[in-house]
Structures are given as C-alpha cells and as structure tokens.
Design a protein around this motif. Structure first.
Motif, PDB file in Angstrom:
ATOM      1  N   UNK A  48       1.053  -1.363   0.151  1.00  0.00           N
ATOM      2  CA  UNK A  48      -0.247   0.099   0.154  1.00  0.00           C
ATOM      3  C   UNK A  48       0.975   1.283  -0.011  1.00  0.00           C
ATOM      4  N   UNK A  49       2.192   1.077   0.267  1.00  0.00           N
ATOM      5  CA  UNK A  49       2.800   2.924   0.049  1.00  0.00           C
ATOM      6  C   UNK A  49       2.555   3.311   1.478  1.00  0.00           C
ATOM      7  N   UNK A  50       1.717   2.928   3.071  1.00  0.00           N
ATOM      8  CA  UNK A  50       1.592   3.766   3.575  1.00  0.00           C
ATOM      9  C   UNK A  50       1.148   3.533   4.852  1.00  0.00           C
ATOM     10  N   UNK A  51       2.192   3.907   5.756  1.00  0.00           N
ATOM     11  CA  UNK A  51       2.169   3.609   7.010  1.00  0.00           C
ATOM     12  C   UNK A  51       1.194   2.598   7.742  1.00  0.00           C
ATOM     13  N   UNK A  52       2.155   1.503   9.003  1.00  0.00           N
ATOM     14  CA  UNK A  52       1.268   0.369   9.197  1.00  0.00           C
ATOM     15  C   UNK A  52       1.467   1.084  10.924  1.00  0.00           C
ATOM     16  N   UNK A  53       0.559   1.116  11.957  1.00  0.00           N
ATOM     17  CA  UNK A  53       0.621   1.166  12.865  1.00  0.00           C
ATOM     18  C   UNK A  53       0.934   0.119  13.808  1.00  0.00           C
ATOM     19  N   UNK A  54       2.111  -0.019  14.389  1.00  0.00           N
ATOM     20  CA  UNK A  54       2.111  -1.229  14.789  1.00  0.00           C
ATOM     21  C   UNK A  54       1.510  -1.733  16.593  1.00  0.00           C
ATOM     22  N   UNK A  55       1.873  -0.453  17.562  1.00  0.00           N
ATOM     23  CA  UNK A  55       0.876  -0.426  18.658  1.00  0.00           C
ATOM     24  C   UNK A  55       1.974   0.687  19.628  1.00  0.00           C
ATOM     25  N   UNK A  56       1.721   0.696  21.398  1.00  0.00           N
ATOM     26  CA  UNK A  56       2.699   2.287  21.772  1.00  0.00           C
ATOM     27  C   UNK A  56       3.253   0.821  22.803  1.00  0.00           C
TER      28      UNK A  56
END
Length: 256
Positions: A48-56
């Motif tokens: 997707x070329x998009x950022x993926x948020x993983x966690x805190x």
C-alpha cells in the motif's frame, strides 16, 4: 502526570537507544501466529505504501552511554518488548541474507545493520539485551547469526530459535520476488509506534496501567505485576520503598 508521547518510525525508535528487558518482565513469548501477523502487516505496508501503526511502547529511561563518539540512551522496556524483540531478530535475518549478495549497495546496508545491532568494536553491547537468556541464545544470534537448537533449555529459548528460523524464512521468501532493500525500507520507515520514554518509574507503571485498562490484549499476570508495582510507589513510603522494589523485582523475576 507529564507525558510526551512520540510517534516514531522503527528507524527513529532504534536510533540512539539501547534497549534492555529487565528480569522482572516476562520472557519472549510470541508464537508463530503473532509473527505471521507481523509479516502480513509488513507485506501490506509494502503493497500500500502507507504507514502501519504497530503498538505503544513504554520505556523507563536509565543511564546514558557513550559508544565511540555517539551517545546512547539506555532504556528498560516495560511494554512492547515482544514486537521490538521480533523486529530486531528480523533485522538480523536481513543482515545475514545480505551476506549472500555482493555489490557495493548491499555491502553498505549490511555494515549499517551490523553497526545498529551490535555496538562497539569489542562487541560488548547489542541493540537489545533480552531477559531470561542464561544460555545466550539471543545474544549469540545477534552477534554471530547462529541458530543452534542443541542450546534450547527453556521455553523462551525455543521461542527465540523459532522466531529466528521464521524470520529467516520470511526474508528468504521475500528475496525471491523483491529486493531486500525494499523490505528494509518498509520495516524502518513504514512501521511506527507511539513511544513513551519516562524517567520516573512510578509514572511508567501508571501509564502501563492506564493503557491496559483500554482493552489491550495483555496477559492477566502482566496486569497483576503492573498494578502491584504501581501500588508500591503509591502506598509505600520513600524510605522503605527501595527494599520493597528490590524484593518485588526479585519475586517477579523468579515467577517469569
């Protein structure tokens, strides 16, 4: 409670820091399912070329250390160790795979990864010092890239060996269809986390407790430890707190 959460890519998170997992934290326990989820997230972020948020990630700032001319902040990881450990193993698997390619670009990538993962000419420091690693399975893998199943003595050892094998298989499969530099770019720049780095240990456990109360998938034993540690700072007087804290860490180290 003064908080300054930072939204960081993996590259920024690992820059200028040395991570430690204290003995009073549980050992590495991710299984194949969680690692496969991470691999799918990486695949999707690349597609997707998009950022993926993983966690805190929640960490307690400790001392600062000079390595050559660079200063590094040493932090104890209170929350987020499973993801950080897996990402570090994955970066090592990429470094190993780069050994099989011989051109100037991949040589530079390999040197940069080697310098990130193992610090100092004497190889005395690694990017991440995990806990419950009495057989040195994890540190040997980071320093030498060796997987030796004869060294498995605990469930944590087995989990580390499994993670290394699965990460290397993922890297091998990736390299059959795409360039390794694309994998490295995706991990370093398209995976991100919310990072809390706190200097006060009492605040660290209060933050962890608040995060746990918001429906995150955290084991009951980790929630219990967090609540007890937070209560120690809240209800025990400063004069006797150090003794209680030492005892609490010892007990939880033995439990894990």
């Amino acid at each position: 409670m003064q908080l300054n959460p930072m939204h960081l890519s993996v590259a920024k998170l690992l820059e200028g820091r040395l991570f430690r997992i204290p003995d009073y934290q549980r050992a590495y326990s991710w299984q194949k399912r969680q690692r496969q989820d991470l691999f799918r997230d990486i695949e999707e972020a690349h597609r997707s070329r998009r950022e993926h948020f993983m966690a805190t990630v929640v960490a307690l700032a400790r001392e600062r250390r000079m390595i050559a001319a660079d200063e590094h902040q040493v932090v104890d990881v209170v929350d987020g160790q499973q993801r950080i450990t897996t990402i570090v193993i994955l970066l090592k698997a990429i470094e190993k795979k780069l050994d099989t390619e011989n051109d100037s670009e991949t040589e530079k990538l390999k040197r940069d990864l080697a310098d990130l993962i193992v610090k100092g000419d004497d190889h005395s420091l690694v990017l991440l010092q995990t806990n419950h690693d009495s057989s040195n399975v994890f540190t040997r893998y980071l320093r030498q890239g060796q997987i030796d199943e004869s060294e498995i003595f605990t469930a944590a050892d087995q989990n580390i060996i499994d993670a290394a094998s699965e990460c290397e298989a993922f890297v091998d499969l990736w390299s059959q269809h795409r360039a390794l530099i694309d994998l490295l770019i995706t991990i370093r720049n398209r995976l991100s986390m919310i990072y809390h780095e706190l200097a006060d240990e009492a605040t660290v456990y209060r933050v962890f407790e608040v995060l746990n109360s918001r429906g995150l998938d955290v084991k009951w034993i980790d929630k219990t430890k967090s609540q007890l540690m937070a209560s120690l700072f809240e209800f025990v007087e400063g004069g006797s707190r150090a003794e209680g804290l030492h005892e609490m860490r010892t007990v939880w180290g033995e439990i894990y």
